[in-house]
Design a protein around this motif. Structure first.
Motif, short mmCIF file in Angstrom:
data_model
loop_
_atom_site.label_atom_id
_atom_site.label_comp_id
_atom_site.label_asym_id
_atom_site.label_seq_id
_atom_site.Cartn_x
_atom_site.Cartn_y
_atom_site.Cartn_z
N TYR A 5 0.81 -1.21 0.00
CA TYR A 5 0.00 0.00 0.00
C TYR A 5 0.85 1.27 0.00
O TYR A 5 0.33 2.35 -0.25
N ILE A 8 0.87 3.26 -3.25
CA ILE A 8 -0.47 3.80 -3.52
C ILE A 8 -0.71 5.04 -2.68
O ILE A 8 -1.14 6.08 -3.18
N VAL A 9 -0.43 4.95 -1.38
CA VAL A 9 -0.62 6.09 -0.48
C VAL A 9 0.30 7.23 -0.89
O VAL A 9 -0.12 8.40 -0.92
N TYR A 12 -1.25 8.99 -3.77
CA TYR A 12 -2.38 9.82 -3.32
C TYR A 12 -1.90 11.12 -2.69
O TYR A 12 -2.43 12.20 -2.95
N ASP A 15 -0.74 13.38 -5.38
CA ASP A 15 -1.91 13.88 -6.11
C ASP A 15 -2.62 14.99 -5.34
O ASP A 15 -3.19 15.91 -5.93
N LEU A 16 -2.60 14.90 -4.00
CA LEU A 16 -3.26 15.89 -3.16
C LEU A 16 -2.37 17.10 -2.87
O LEU A 16 -2.78 18.00 -2.14
N CYS A 46 1.21 3.61 7.51
CA CYS A 46 0.61 2.89 6.38
C CYS A 46 0.93 1.41 6.51
O CYS A 46 2.05 0.99 6.20
N ASP A 104 -9.40 4.97 -1.00
CA ASP A 104 -9.24 5.61 -2.31
C ASP A 104 -8.89 7.08 -2.11
O ASP A 104 -8.89 7.58 -0.98
N LEU A 105 -8.57 7.73 -3.18
CA LEU A 105 -8.12 9.12 -3.13
C LEU A 105 -9.17 10.02 -2.47
O LEU A 105 -8.84 10.86 -1.63
N GLU A 107 -11.47 9.34 -0.25
CA GLU A 107 -11.58 9.11 1.19
C GLU A 107 -10.42 9.78 1.93
O GLU A 107 -10.62 10.44 2.95
N LEU A 108 -9.20 9.64 1.39
CA LEU A 108 -8.05 10.28 2.02
C LEU A 108 -8.19 11.80 1.96
O LEU A 108 -7.93 12.50 2.93
N GLU A 109 -8.66 12.31 0.83
CA GLU A 109 -8.86 13.76 0.68
C GLU A 109 -9.90 14.27 1.67
O GLU A 109 -9.74 15.34 2.27
#
Length: 138
Positions: A5, A8-9, A12, A15-16, A46, A104-105, A107-109
């Protein structure tokens, strides 16, 4: 053993628009900043099965029943996450725990936006909590 993970994290977070100050895949740990949301040194753990976010907020030099009551009342308004205390009962942190397998993105956002909103809406009261309270006259 690689953390499936971690990448992936990390994606994200990038991306944020986070600045990743520290990343340790072995420990499954990130430390990130997002100055425009007043987020500094947000620690993200994580590891399967959870993603844990902790943001140190302040020291409580004179914790009282009233301070704890306000924090618990404010917890009701927080969309994601909650106020928590360390073992000493004097360090106030924001903490959120998410299921990593289905993360997913969006949810984290949402979690990050909740922290940013909390910091902006509750900042003045948090600052008051960080100040030593004058001694009460008997």
């Amino acid at each position: 053993m690689t953390n499936p993970y971690f990448a992936i994290v990390q994606g994200y977070l990038l991306d944020l628009g986070f600045d990743i100050c520290h990343a340790d895949e072995q420990q499954g740990l990130f430390v990130v900043d997002k100055p425009e949301l007043a987020i500094k040194n947000l620690v993200i753990g994580c590891g399967d099965p959870l993603l844990i976010l902790e943001q140190y907020l302040l020291d409580l030099p004179a914790p009282s029943l009233e301070v704890y009551r306000r924090l618990l009342q404010k917890n009701r308004d927080i969309i994601h996450g909650a106020f928590a205390l360390d073992e000493s009962g004097r360090k106030l942190i924001f903490r959120d725990t998410l299921q990593i397998e289905t993360l997913d993105l969006a949810e984290l956002e949402a979690c990050i936006n909740s922290l940013g909103l909390l910091l902006s809406e509750f900042a003045d009261e948090l600052i008051q909590f960080s100040k030593p309270q004058p001694a009460q006259l008997a």
